[in-house]
Design an enzyme around this catalytic site. Structure first.
Site, PDB file in Angstrom:
ATOM      1  N   ARG A   1      33.146  32.861  38.129  1.00 33.03           N
ATOM      2  CA  ARG A   1      31.890  33.340  38.731  1.00 33.03           C
ATOM      3  C   ARG A   1      30.816  33.556  37.675  1.00 33.03           C
ATOM      4  O   ARG A   1      29.641  33.280  37.890  1.00 33.03           O
ATOM      5  CB  ARG A   1      32.143  34.641  39.499  1.00 33.03           C
ATOM      6  CG  ARG A   1      32.743  34.402  40.871  1.00 33.03           C
ATOM      7  CD  ARG A   1      33.104  35.702  41.552  1.00 33.03           C
ATOM      8  NE  ARG A   1      34.286  36.307  40.981  1.00 33.03           N
ATOM      9  CZ  ARG A   1      34.439  37.610  40.763  1.00 33.03           C
ATOM     10  NH1 ARG A   1      33.483  38.459  41.066  1.00 33.03           N
ATOM     11  NH2 ARG A   1      35.565  38.075  40.259  1.00 33.03           N
TER      12      ARG A   1
ATOM     13  N   HIS B   1      41.601  42.626  42.164  1.00 35.43           N
ATOM     14  CA  HIS B   1      40.707  41.602  41.621  1.00 35.43           C
ATOM     15  C   HIS B   1      40.253  40.726  42.776  1.00 35.43           C
ATOM     16  O   HIS B   1      41.081  40.277  43.576  1.00 35.43           O
ATOM     17  CB  HIS B   1      41.452  40.774  40.571  1.00 35.43           C
ATOM     18  CG  HIS B   1      40.547  39.929  39.734  1.00 35.43           C
ATOM     19  ND1 HIS B   1      39.888  38.830  40.232  1.00 35.43           N
ATOM     20  CD2 HIS B   1      40.164  40.037  38.438  1.00 35.43           C
ATOM     21  CE1 HIS B   1      39.157  38.295  39.262  1.00 35.43           C
ATOM     22  NE2 HIS B   1      39.310  39.011  38.168  1.00 35.43           N
TER      23      HIS B   1
END
Lengths: 239, 552
Positions: free
Chosen positions: B338, B318
């Site tokens: 994000r 990740h």
């Protein structure tokens, strides 16, 4: 190791007590990693190790301060003089129900969890919650049948069970809150028409042709279609 | 609180913020992506992999840490196991209770099967609870299952198994509805429409979330339903070996009580493997977002009965694991940060990648910046880049971060970092096993009687999973496997139980000359306890290791 270690860490050791026995451990560890540093291999009381699962709910106090404190062992940084224990398991009541057969009302909550009526507002649950939720307040919302508000205020509950463990009246706030959230999702949340429409479309075969075309497509063509697909902006700017 | 020496870099991030609000990065093309992955993604580090020496996938590259376990020795001596004394006789045995196992158990029972659910830790101790961002389902008018399909295949480096992707995208909307009818609280707009967000590699707003506690919300509801439907379960009872019958069908399992070492024999018409991932193997030394029990047990057990695995040469790192503070090193900083608009920024305050590329691309870019000396070094020697969370409130209005990311605000707040005002320091962390046990769209593996669902299966995500597709696949394939296993168990005629496969496996190890050098598996739990000096006399060691399972 994928990274380059550039700085040698400076280690300060502090005293903690596990089941009353003194150990010296490097400062900066969490309660969980401190127990492991002391040589304990955990079976109970350890789950996601990231603050989400509630497995490692723990109590502690300090050498010169007997007041009990509550936290998640995987998130709480150790402090000098901490007295640590593990709470491996705490049994608590959970009512069994069929969600399809109950109504989102105060009466339903009281029928399944009659102890709700006995809350005398001591607020121990709120003080106990490692997520800092307003537990007593959403228990009073529950008593009034304000299921939406219980769902909202209890939402960040990791179901560690500390509130139930400490309640002098034997309430199980975390299970009552879960019942309320499930009732809210099932009966009170506004319905999503676009979801219903899409499910109907899939069931009637509306998307079969496009999917079949993609499944049979050559790799070259798939690459082209992927590269050229339009991307919806992640957000529209606030005006 | 960040150490003072990081202040200069944080000021650069703040200084460029206003400009970056308007700045977009170009999408990464095919060639650029290939170059970036080859140079920086851990999957492409040759020394990190080796070819398997035994079993159905012999000769295929596999991460060293996984290979050692797949080639492991059985923990049981078949001669000492009494297969005549069955403790539980059921139609369907479900191994593991995350999202996939719980869904499988519910559907198996609903389809008339007498079902037993067994799990290594507690019900719900699984990677599902740590999943934060959301679940994908193409249900908006500008979206379609086909667009979801294309996003998923492209993100998976075009290697995904088409029929599995089709099942994934077709079932997605009905999974969202199923969960809502069970009482999951989705984030919604006042008119009832789903409040959906974008995600890395997704070309539409398709993520259904429950604040940043999506997986927890899904899991606590399913676990509650498992209780309500009175499904039999055993906790702290991992499987240590599958049992077969003399017709070559999987027909049950041997469980061990983690605390007492007592064995339990289960006979089952069908077995569903839902044991999750492998993050706790710390592949290539990476920290992980995974829960304590993520040790690849299901892969090992399935491999030993001859089930084929697929795409074991890819793991998901990740892009944003916490790099600071050290207490939460490697823990998940949800992609939702994000999704909501935060950019990745280097030590100089400059963007270096479009933040919503698929995870393999973004992780590689983060590693590149650090390797090119554009990262920040923490006091414990970790490297990281900035994730500029305060941008979110500027883009979407004050209060967005507090409303959408309460878990992240709370987690960093514990260490006196206010993510509404300060950026987060991140570095890739081991997150997900892209491949796994090969299945068909009903969850059936290559061995009769054995089904698989969730992170332990592979194929649907190709070589790189997209955000929100795992908290989808666990329900899609958990439900399908539960239903198919119940149907299978109704028809199957079991023969006599046997552990012959264990003997054959050990002979294969011996022939390859690796018996002595491989551990006893499945691993069951990682060992983070500081080890005392070894003081055991040989005779003492011998009494400790008599046929019994010494985990702790």
């Amino acid at each position: 190791m994928a990274k380059q270690k550039q700085v040698a860490p400076e280690v300060h050791m502090i005293d903690v007590y596990v089941m009353g026995k003194r150990y010296q451990v490097p400062e900066g560890l969490t309660i969980m990693t401190a127990l492991e540093y002391c040589g304990y291999r955990l079976i109970r009381g350890c789950g996601c190790r990231a603050g989400f699962c509630g497995a490692c709910a723990t109590i502690y106090n300090l050498k010169d301060d007997s007041q009990l404190r509550y936290d998640l062992a995987c998130q709480k940084t150790i402090e000098p003089g901490m007295y640590l224990v593990q709470i491996p398991f705490f049994p608590s009541a959970k009512a069994l129900y069929n969600l399809e057969e109950i109504e989102p009302t105060a009466e339903s909550l009281l029928a399944l969890y009659p102890s709700l009526l006995t809350c005398f507002g001591c607020n121990t649950c709120t003080k106990t919650c490692p997520q800092e939720l307003e537990v007593m307040w959403f228990m009073s919302d529950a008593l009034r049948g304000d299921i939406r508000e219980v769902a909202n205020r209890s939402f960040d509950c990791v179901m560690c069970g500390l509130c139930a463990a400490r309640c002098p009246q034997g309430l199980v706030p975390y299970n009552i809150a879960l019942l309320c959230r499930r009732l809210y999702g099932r009966y009170l949340a506004p319905t999503s028409q676009h979801l219903e429409d899409r499910i109907a479309g899939i069931e009637t075969g509306k998307f079969d042709a496009e999917l079949e075309e993609l499944e049979k497509m050559s790799q070259d063509e798939l690459h082209r279609r992927y590269a050229e697909r339009d991307i919806e902006p992640a957000y529209t700017k606030q005006s | 609180m960040y150490p003072a020496y990081m202040g200069e870099s944080i000021r650069k991030v703040e200084a460029s913020r206003e400009r970056r609000l308007e700045e977009t990065r170009p999408r990464v093309g095919d060639q650029e992506k290939a170059a970036l992955l080859t140079e920086f993604h851990p999957d492409f580090i040759k020394e990190g992999m080796r070819e398997l020496l035994v079993g159905p996938n012999r000769g295929e590259p596999t991460p060293n840490e996984v290979a050692a376990l797949l080639e492991g020795n059985s923990r049981v001596n078949p001669d000492k196991i009494n297969l005549g004394k069955v403790d539980h006789d059921v139609d369907v045995l479900v191994i593991g209770c995350g999202g996939a196992g719980a869904s499988a158990a519910l559907l198996a029972q609903e389809n008339g099967a007498k079902t037993l659910l067994v799990t290594k830790l507690r019900l719900g101790d699984a990677n599902t609870v740590g999943a934060q961002a959301g679940t994908q389902a193409a249900d908006r008018s500008n979206d379609s299952p086909a667009i979801h399909y294309l996003d998923t295949i492209g993100g998976g480096r075009f290697d995904n198994i088409p029929e599995l992707v089709e099942a994934l995208v077709r079932d997605a909307p009905s999974v969202i509805k199923w969960l809502e009818e069970l009482g999951v609280n989705w984030d919604k707009n006042p008119d009832g429409s789903m409040h959906e967000l974008s995600g890395g590699g997704a070309s539409r707003l398709r993520l259904h979330s429950a604040r940043d506690y999506t997986g927890l919300e899904e899991m606590r509801v399913l676990r509650d339903e498992v209780h309500n439907r009175c499904i039999d379960y055993l906790e702290f009872s991992p499987v240590i070996e599958l049992v077969m019958d003399d017709k070559g069908q999987v027909a049950g399992a041997i469980l061990v009580n983690l605390e007492t070492n007592e064995l339990t024999l289960v006979r089952a018409g069908a077995v569903i493997m839902a044991t999750g991932g492998a993050g706790r193997l710390h592949i290539q030394g990476f920290p992980t977002t995974n829960h304590y029990g993520a040790t690849a047990d299901g892969l090992v057990l399935a491999y030993r009965v001859g089930a084929e695995l697929i795409f074991m040469d890819t793991m998901q790192y990740h892009p944003t694991g916490a790099a600071y503070p050290v207490q939460i090193l490697g823990q998940l900083v949800t992609e939702k940060v994000r999704t909501l608009g935060a950019q990745l920024v280097n030590a100089e305050g400059e963007q270096f990648i479009m933040s919503l590329e698929p995870r393999d691309v973004v992780a590689s870019a983060n590693i590149r910046e650090c390797r090119h000396m554009k990262g920040i070094t923490t006091p414990t020697g970790e490297l990281g880049v900035w994730l500029d969370s305060p941008m979110i409130d500027l883009l979407r209005g004050e209060g967005t971060i507090a409303r959408e990311l309460p878990a992240m605000v709370r987690q960093f707040g514990r260490y006196n970092i206010d993510i509404t005002k300060e950026p987060m320091l991140v570095y890739p962390t081991l997150h997900y096993q892209n491949g796994g046990i090969k299945i068909d769209p009903d969850g059936a593996t290559t061995i009769p009687g054995l089904f698989a669902a969730g992170e332990c299966m592979g194929g649907v995500h190709g070589r790189n999973r997209l955000i929100g597709n795992s908290t989808l696949d666990i329900f899609v394939f958990g439900r399908r496997a539960g239903k198919a296993a119940a149907r299978y168990a109704r028809e199957v005629k079991l023969g006599a139980l046997t552990l012959d496969h264990v003997g054959k496996w050990q002979a294969e190890l011996k022939e390859a000359g690796i018996t002595e050098s491989r551990p006893a598996t499945p691993l069951l739990l990682p060992n983070y306890a500081r080890q005392p000096d070894d003081y055991l006399a040989d005779y003492a060691r011998k009494t400790l290791s008599s046929g019994q399972i010494k985990v702790a």
